[in-house]
Design a protein around this motif. Sequence first.
Motif, PDB file in Angstrom:
ATOM      1  N   PRO A 185       0.805  -1.230   0.000  1.00 34.47           N
ATOM      2  CA  PRO A 185       0.000   0.000   0.000  1.00 34.47           C
ATOM      3  C   PRO A 185       0.838   1.280   0.000  1.00 34.47           C
ATOM      4  N   ILE A 186       2.000   1.233   0.633  1.00 31.21           N
ATOM      5  CA  ILE A 186       2.863   2.417   0.640  1.00 31.21           C
ATOM      6  C   ILE A 186       3.363   2.709  -0.772  1.00 31.21           C
ATOM      7  N   TYR A 241       0.402   6.405  -6.944  1.00 30.06           N
ATOM      8  CA  TYR A 241      -0.908   7.000  -7.251  1.00 30.06           C
ATOM      9  C   TYR A 241      -0.897   8.516  -7.101  1.00 30.06           C
ATOM     10  N   THR A 242      -0.151   9.023  -6.148  1.00 30.87           N
ATOM     11  CA  THR A 242      -0.127  10.465  -5.900  1.00 30.87           C
ATOM     12  C   THR A 242       1.021  11.164  -6.630  1.00 30.87           C
ATOM     13  N   PHE A 258       1.957   1.704  -3.604  1.00 29.53           N
ATOM     14  CA  PHE A 258       0.795   2.084  -4.415  1.00 29.53           C
ATOM     15  C   PHE A 258       0.421   3.540  -4.177  1.00 29.53           C
ATOM     16  N   HIS A 259       0.419   3.968  -2.931  1.00 31.48           N
ATOM     17  CA  HIS A 259       0.080   5.358  -2.620  1.00 31.48           C
ATOM     18  C   HIS A 259       1.102   6.322  -3.234  1.00 31.48           C
ATOM     19  N   GLY A 260       2.388   5.960  -3.169  1.00 29.69           N
ATOM     20  CA  GLY A 260       3.413   6.811  -3.760  1.00 29.69           C
ATOM     21  C   GLY A 260       3.254   6.943  -5.261  1.00 29.69           C
TER      22      GLY A 260
END
Length: 124
Positions: free
Chosen positions: A47-48, A54-55, A50-52
Amino acid sequence: MPFHQSITCSKLSRLAPHGALSITNTSLCLLQETFDPEVLFNLFLPPIIFHGAYTLKQKRFIDNVGSILTFAFLGTIITCVIIGACVYGFTRLMVLLGQTADGDFFLTDCLLFGAIMSATDPGR
């Protein structure tokens, strides 16, 4: 279970005033908890990442892709050569100083070691 518990016990002996071992032995136990790395890699890290991704601002990435690739490739190649040359120099120096026999350390072996070390980025 993400945490593992282990108990370590050791016996302690007290010294008598004159240096002789006393008869009373004491047991010291330590409760130690360790974190399972599988949980980090399989549960928290995706998730870390993916978040990096995605943003990520795509315009800034596209504008800087030349610099990113230059630092990625040239930095890795330069670091590989520097580490390999240093290891080769130290092995030759050890042979000259008589600290070790003339081993089979070729420059290509040292450069391969430099490639492994430069790609893993141990400084971070």
